[in-house]
Scaffold this active site. Structure first.
Site, PDB file in Angstrom:
ATOM      1  N   THR A 182      -0.594   4.607  -4.576  1.00 27.02           N
ATOM      2  CA  THR A 182       0.611   4.638  -5.545  1.00 27.02           C
ATOM      3  C   THR A 182       0.533   5.252  -6.783  1.00 27.02           C
ATOM      4  O   THR A 182       1.682   6.074  -7.293  1.00 27.02           O
ATOM      5  CB  THR A 182       0.985   2.920  -5.691  1.00 27.02           C
ATOM      6  OG1 THR A 182       0.620   2.274  -4.403  1.00 27.02           O
ATOM      7  CG2 THR A 182       2.157   2.640  -6.187  1.00 27.02           C
ATOM      8  N   ASP A 219       0.892  -1.164   0.132  1.00 28.52           N
ATOM      9  CA  ASP A 219      -0.091  -0.114  -0.069  1.00 28.52           C
ATOM     10  C   ASP A 219       0.800   1.240   0.049  1.00 28.52           C
ATOM     11  O   ASP A 219       1.660   1.532   0.882  1.00 28.52           O
ATOM     12  CB  ASP A 219      -1.006  -0.081   1.252  1.00 28.52           C
ATOM     13  CG  ASP A 219      -1.799   1.079   1.334  1.00 28.52           C
ATOM     14  OD1 ASP A 219      -2.699   1.148   0.469  1.00 28.52           O
ATOM     15  OD2 ASP A 219      -1.568   2.037   2.039  1.00 28.52           O
TER      16      ASP A 219
HETATM   17  P1  ADP Z   1      -2.689   2.118  -5.993  1.00 35.40           P
HETATM   18  O1  ADP Z   1      -2.109   2.313  -4.647  1.00 35.40           O
HETATM   19  O2  ADP Z   1      -2.497   3.032  -6.952  1.00 35.40           O
HETATM   20  O3  ADP Z   1      -4.128   1.475  -5.948  1.00 35.40           O
HETATM   21  P2  ADP Z   1      -2.206  -0.606  -6.729  1.00 35.40           P
HETATM   22  O4  ADP Z   1      -1.062  -1.565  -6.592  1.00 35.40           O
HETATM   23  O5  ADP Z   1      -3.268  -0.899  -5.824  1.00 35.40           O
HETATM   24  O6  ADP Z   1      -1.931   0.777  -6.695  1.00 35.40           O
HETATM   25  O7  ADP Z   1      -2.449  -0.897  -8.408  1.00 35.40           O
HETATM   26  C1  ADP Z   1      -3.685  -0.120  -8.835  1.00 35.40           C
HETATM   27  C2  ADP Z   1      -3.540  -0.541 -10.288  1.00 35.40           C
HETATM   28  O8  ADP Z   1      -3.729  -1.718 -10.614  1.00 35.40           O
HETATM   29  C3  ADP Z   1      -4.782   0.291 -10.957  1.00 35.40           C
HETATM   30  O9  ADP Z   1      -4.430   1.069 -12.087  1.00 35.40           O
HETATM   31  C4  ADP Z   1      -5.755  -0.909 -11.541  1.00 35.40           C
HETATM   32  O10 ADP Z   1      -6.553  -0.801 -12.508  1.00 35.40           O
HETATM   33  C5  ADP Z   1      -4.708  -2.134 -11.523  1.00 35.40           C
HETATM   34  N1  ADP Z   1      -5.118  -3.556 -11.707  1.00 35.40           N
HETATM   35  C6  ADP Z   1      -5.831  -3.971 -10.714  1.00 35.40           C
HETATM   36  N2  ADP Z   1      -6.412  -5.129 -11.125  1.00 35.40           N
HETATM   37  C7  ADP Z   1      -5.469  -5.470 -12.341  1.00 35.40           C
HETATM   38  C8  ADP Z   1      -5.557  -6.523 -13.174  1.00 35.40           C
HETATM   39  N3  ADP Z   1      -6.146  -7.883 -12.938  1.00 35.40           N
HETATM   40  N4  ADP Z   1      -4.883  -6.328 -14.160  1.00 35.40           N
HETATM   41  C9  ADP Z   1      -4.175  -5.288 -14.651  1.00 35.40           C
HETATM   42  N5  ADP Z   1      -4.354  -4.166 -13.725  1.00 35.40           N
HETATM   43  C10 ADP Z   1      -5.077  -4.355 -12.595  1.00 35.40           C
END
Ligand code: ADP
Ligand code: MG
Length: 519
Positions: free
Chosen positions: A95, A61
């Site tokens: 992030t 996170d």
């Molecule tokens: P943040 O802190 O920005 O939320 P995350 O590590 O949670 O960072 O990543 C969020 C990103 O991952 C978003 O752009 C989301 O659309 C993408 N994401 C989530 N699930 C998938 C998936 N199955 N395939 C590709 N991208 C994904």
């Protein structure tokens, strides 16, 4: 004039100016965003953070990482604030927001080197941000947000947070059910949903409890551990004899008198239990102490009682059951009592937890999450809170957009098209903003093990020819595909907030050309 220079600052003040100041700030901001970049997306890595005192946190996170990193540089600190405000406003995308802020600084550095004035950069970035917000609106799905769709949103926010795919599916269902439960015409009452974690089982054992869970155990072993259709009292008092009773009321000179005194005491204790029983109480939560003999009388009457109940627990039980908090057993009336469908005590390792379900005033739900170890449970708790936040944001803050970098590709495209009509060097800044946005799909590709340049080229051409395209990752691999089709969806508010807070921080840092630090 001339001659003596004039000193207006204290002697040990450190001053950095012009390009040195800009470059030092930009480097610091970049370094911070670089630090969280590898954690982005479902295939992002985790970080292990060890504090001075040896406490360990393992997390993916962004906001948690940045806050545990003990960052001192003032410009770097501004990126941490980006993550914090993102967390506060929408609860996810921390992030994304900090990586974007860092990349806007990278692009600003190039612009400065090409002699684009900071004010021009600021203007260009602000115009580009407006175009980005337009693009977000354009790609917002116009479908109705039914449970299926919301579950996809929840799941997208959880993937890569240590939950397996199958678990994420079940967890997403629990999350959406929780949100629907506390949803009214005026929106989702997010504060009525609590996440509670307990170690000792895998996260697939996570369940939705229709009520509250408190960390309390029965005062007596013979008490029932499960009561159906329970009448509940919340008592803010002690159920014991005031110390001096015997001495004060009886002048004891004989055995008879002593017996009488003891009997009187017994009688008083029994009367406490009787008053509770006569009022029809099945379960009593008492903030003070319960004397052993009172506890045993209560147990004989089949009453379940808890002592030393904490203030916040007492409050949430009162809220959930509709009970009034009473200060004396003499005042106990049926009006003051609350109700719950089921109250049960369960043992988890060394801990005992009381579940208060189906309360009369049931407005609260608890996502009861299980994790094998403390670290797993903690990361699961963060993931579940993120998921609750994204579902809430989707419902209350303007719908959902394609994830997996799809929205960012659309944003960059829209900005590049819009930049054609912008004159002079400002156009360079607007284009640089679009290039900065590419960092999100590029990083998702990188973290999935794809070649980032190839992936960007593919994404753009697919976007031009077939519409929205993203880096879909499942299991160990990634491919270019339609995020909507694959159920990868993020709240529009997460993207909006990321654009706004990253732009704000980057333009603020780019404008600084004089750092005056007093020591
Ligand atoms: P943040 O802190 O920005 O939320 P995350 O590590 O949670 O960072 O990543 C969020 C990103 O991952 C978003 O752009 C989301 O659309 C993408 N994401 C989530 N699930 C998938 C998936 N199955 N395939 C590709 N991208 C994904
Ligand atoms: Mg996330």
């Amino acid at each position: 004039m001339g001659g003596q220079p004039m000193f207006i600052l204290a002697e040990d003040t450190q001053r950095t100016r012009g390009q040195d100041a800009q470059s030092s700030n930009i480097q610091a901001g970049k370094a911070v965003s670089e630090a969280v970049r590898t954690t982005l997306g479902p295939r992002g890595m985790d970080k292990m953070l060890v504090s001075d005192s040896g406490d360990v946190v393992i997390t993916n996170d962004g906001a948690t990482i940045l806050n545990k990193m003990d960052i001192e540089h003032p410009a770097a600190q501004m990126i941490v604030e980006v993550a914090d405000s993102q967390e506060e406003e929408v609860g996810d995308g921390t992030t994304t927001a900090s990586v974007l802020a860092g990349q806007l600084l990278v692009q600003a550095e190039d612009l400065l080197e090409d002699d684009v004035h900071p004010t021009t950069i600021v203007e260009g970035y602000n115009e580009a941000a407006q175009l980005a917000l337009e693009a977000i609106e354009d790609v917002t799905l116009d479908e109705e947000l039914d449970d299926d769709l919301l579950e996809s949103v929840a799941e997208s926010s959880m993937t890569g947070k240590g939950t397996g795919d199958i678990e994420a599916d079940a967890l997403a269902e629990t999350i959406v059910a929780a949100v629907q439960q506390v949803r009214t015409d005026s929106g989702v009452d997010r504060d009525s949903i609590t996440v509670r974690t307990q170690t000792g089982a895998s996260s697939s054992a996570t369940e939705l409890v229709q009520g509250v869970i408190v960390d309390e155990e029965p005062v007596h072993d013979d008490m029932p551990r499960s009561v159906e259709d329970a009448t509940v009292a919340v008592l803010d008092l002690d159920l014991e004899i005031r110390e001096s009773n015997i001495d004060a009321e009886y002048d004891i000179t004989s055995v008879d008198q002593l017996e009488a005194a003891i009997e009187a005491e017994e009688g008083e204790l029994r009367s406490y239990a009787e008053k509770v029983a006569d009022a029809g109480v099945d379960v009593a939560f008492v903030t003070g102490d319960i004397e052993d003999r009172v506890a045993s009388y209560l147990a004989k009457q089949d009453i379940l009682a808890f002592e030393s109940v904490g203030d916040s627990d007492a409050k949430s039980i009162a809220k959930a059951t509709g009970a009034k908090t009473i200060g004396s057993v003499d005042d106990l009336e049926s009006d003051d009592l609350g109700r719950a469908d089921h109250i049960r005590v369960e043992k988890f390792g060394d801990d005992e937890l009381a579940f208060v379900e189906g309360g009369a005033a049931a407005e609260s739900v608890t996502v009861f999450a299980r994790g094998g170890t403390e670290h797993v449970a903690d990361e699961l708790e963060r993931a579940l809170n993120d998921a609750l936040d994204v579902v809430t944001a989707a419902l209350d803050k303007g719908g959902v957009v394609p994830g997996a970098g799809g929205t960012e590709i659309a944003i960059a495209d829209h900005i590049r098209q819009g930049s054609a009509g912008i004159e002079g060097r400002k156009q360079l800044a607007v284009e640089a903003f679009a290039d900065a946005i590419d960092i999100i799909p590029r990083t998702l590709a990188e973290n999935t093990g794809m070649d980032p340049i190839d992936a960007l080229v593919d994404l753009r051409s697919r976007h031009d020819n077939e519409g929205i395209a993203g880096i879909i990752s499942h299991g160990q691999t990634g491919e270019i595909g339609d995020p909507v089709e694959h159920g990868v969806l993020d709240p529009a508010a997460v993207k909006r907030e990321a654009i706004e807070s990253a732009t704000e921080a980057a333009t603020m840092i780019a404008r600084i050309d004089d750092v005056i630090a007093s020591n």
